[in-house]
Design a protein around this motif. Structure first.
Motif, short mmCIF file in Angstrom:
data_model
loop_
_atom_site.label_atom_id
_atom_site.label_comp_id
_atom_site.label_asym_id
_atom_site.label_seq_id
_atom_site.Cartn_x
_atom_site.Cartn_y
_atom_site.Cartn_z
N PRO A 148 -33.84 -29.14 0.39
CA PRO A 148 -32.62 -29.62 -0.31
C PRO A 148 -33.03 -30.69 -1.13
CG PRO A 148 -31.96 -29.27 1.87
CD PRO A 148 -33.51 -29.02 1.91
N GLY A 149 -32.58 -30.64 -2.39
CA GLY A 149 -32.95 -31.79 -3.26
C GLY A 149 -34.15 -31.45 -4.19
N SER B 208 -31.22 -28.08 -6.66
CA SER B 208 -30.19 -28.25 -5.34
C SER B 208 -29.84 -29.77 -5.49
CB SER B 208 -31.08 -27.71 -4.53
OG SER B 208 -32.25 -28.48 -3.91
N THR B 209 -28.77 -29.57 -4.38
CA THR B 209 -27.90 -30.86 -3.98
C THR B 209 -28.71 -31.82 -3.38
OG1 THR B 209 -25.88 -29.88 -4.25
CG2 THR B 209 -25.91 -31.79 -3.17
N VAL C 110 -29.97 -34.07 -0.11
CA VAL C 110 -29.30 -34.01 1.17
C VAL C 110 -30.08 -35.22 1.81
CG1 VAL C 110 -29.09 -33.02 3.25
CG2 VAL C 110 -28.75 -31.62 1.44
N THR D 34 -26.62 -23.95 6.30
CA THR D 34 -26.95 -23.36 5.09
C THR D 34 -27.83 -21.72 5.62
OG1 THR D 34 -27.42 -25.31 4.06
CG2 THR D 34 -28.23 -23.29 2.91
N SER E 81 -35.97 -31.94 -10.44
CA SER E 81 -36.05 -33.04 -9.40
C SER E 81 -36.90 -32.70 -8.21
CB SER E 81 -34.52 -33.28 -8.82
OG SER E 81 -34.56 -33.99 -7.82
#
Length: 310
Positions: free
Chosen positions: A28-29, A33-34, A36, A48, A191
């Motif tokens: 994640p990240g 993606s968002t 976390v 998830t 990112s």
């Protein structure tokens, strides 16, 4: 949540002998993606995975992990055991991560001294090293490459083992060379903030959570007890098979980390309940143990998951 670098792989066991369907689950990240934070990364992962499999209409998988993905994989087989095939439950761990308090690996002991405030700059630093320094210096398997791999991911920038570029990616040689050249560029195009949170998680900075595997020795005993209950309660259950592949030279855990990890799985009761095997991959480092299809673990892992030809 999909990306070129993964913490764990879920492999659809419904695939035929002509191949396997691979679901690469990234940190994640990464990419779009968002993000976390480190203190809830394991909890979010465990929410998830079932949601992802449901969306893909996949009932059973095999699981593979690399490096820090060990933490996620161990939590998965403990809390989400039913996603593994009852007849062929399988987990492969490649270059598994061991905390430096047990491995005594100098690299990670140094990293653990970095202040939390500085960790926020780690992802940009890894990007700079991977895109500007490492390709020029070709420090394969060196400290820069290994550090970047854990926190961000550093693929090989030159031919590895005996594979040509075409063989490495399963395409023509010309296309393979283009893929290898552009790999870093596109990997860092979005990112990579997850590297910061993953670093905090791995070195267990205050506030981070490893879930049920916070202590590997205690975890193995907990897993053994749960597997005993499962085998006695379900006629269709088979013994959980775990394959561990160590790199011959691994700056992340060293030989001390290897010894510790294996000893955790040699405790009383394990052999009667879990089919555990470990091996060292000659000529590999932390990266090539998984990325090199010629000398790394993945060919063996996929062949086991696919099963014997019909």
């Amino acid at each position: 949540m999909f990306g070129s670098r993964w913490d764990s792989i879920l492999v659809d066991n419904l695939a035929t002998t002509t191949g396997v369907r691979v679901i690469c689950v990234d940190r994640p990240g990464m990419g779009g993606s968002t993000p976390v934070p480190s203190f809830i990364r394991i909890a979010v992962w465990l929410e998830t995975v079932p949601a992802l499999l449901k969306a893909l209409n996949v009932k059973h998988v095999s699981l593979a992990s690399h490096s820090a993905g060990t933490i996620y994989a161990l939590n998965t087989i403990y809390h989400l055991r039913d996603i593994l095939d009852p007849q062929r439950p399988y987990l492969a761990m490649v270059a598994p991560y061991v905390h430096h308090s047990h491995s005594q690996a100098m690299l990670m002991k140094v990293v653990s001294k970095i202040p939390v405030s500085v960790m926020g700059a780690w992802a940009p630093l890894a990007k700079f090293v991977s895109t500007r320094i490492t390709p020029t210096a070709s420090w394969s398997g060196g400290i820069v490459s290994s550090t970047a791999t854990l926190f961000q991911g550093q693929p090989g920038t030159s031919e590895t083992g005996k594979l040509t570029f075409g063989e490495k990616y399963g395409v023509s040689e010309e296309i393979g060379k283009c893929i290898d050249k552009l790999h870093d560029k596109w990997m860092f195009a979005e990112s990579n903030s997850a590297g910061n949170d993953e670093a905090l998680l791995c070195i267990k900075k205050p506030g981070t959570e490893w879930g049920v595997c916070d202590d590997y020795e205690e975890y193995v005993l907990l897993l053994v007890e749960r597997e005993k209950q499962r085998l006695s309660a379900r006629d269709d259950s088979a013994k959980l098979k775990i394959d561990v592949f160590f790199a011959e030279s691994d700056l992340m855990i060293g030989t001390g980390g290897q010894r510790y990890f294996v000893q955790c799985w040699k405790q009383d009761g394990v052999v009667d309940t879990i089919d555990f095997r470990s091996r060292v991959l000659p000529g590999t480092d932390h990266d090539t143990a998984v990325m090199d299809l010629g000398i790394g673990a993945m060919k063996t892992v996929f062949e086991h998951i696919r099963g014997p030809a019909q």
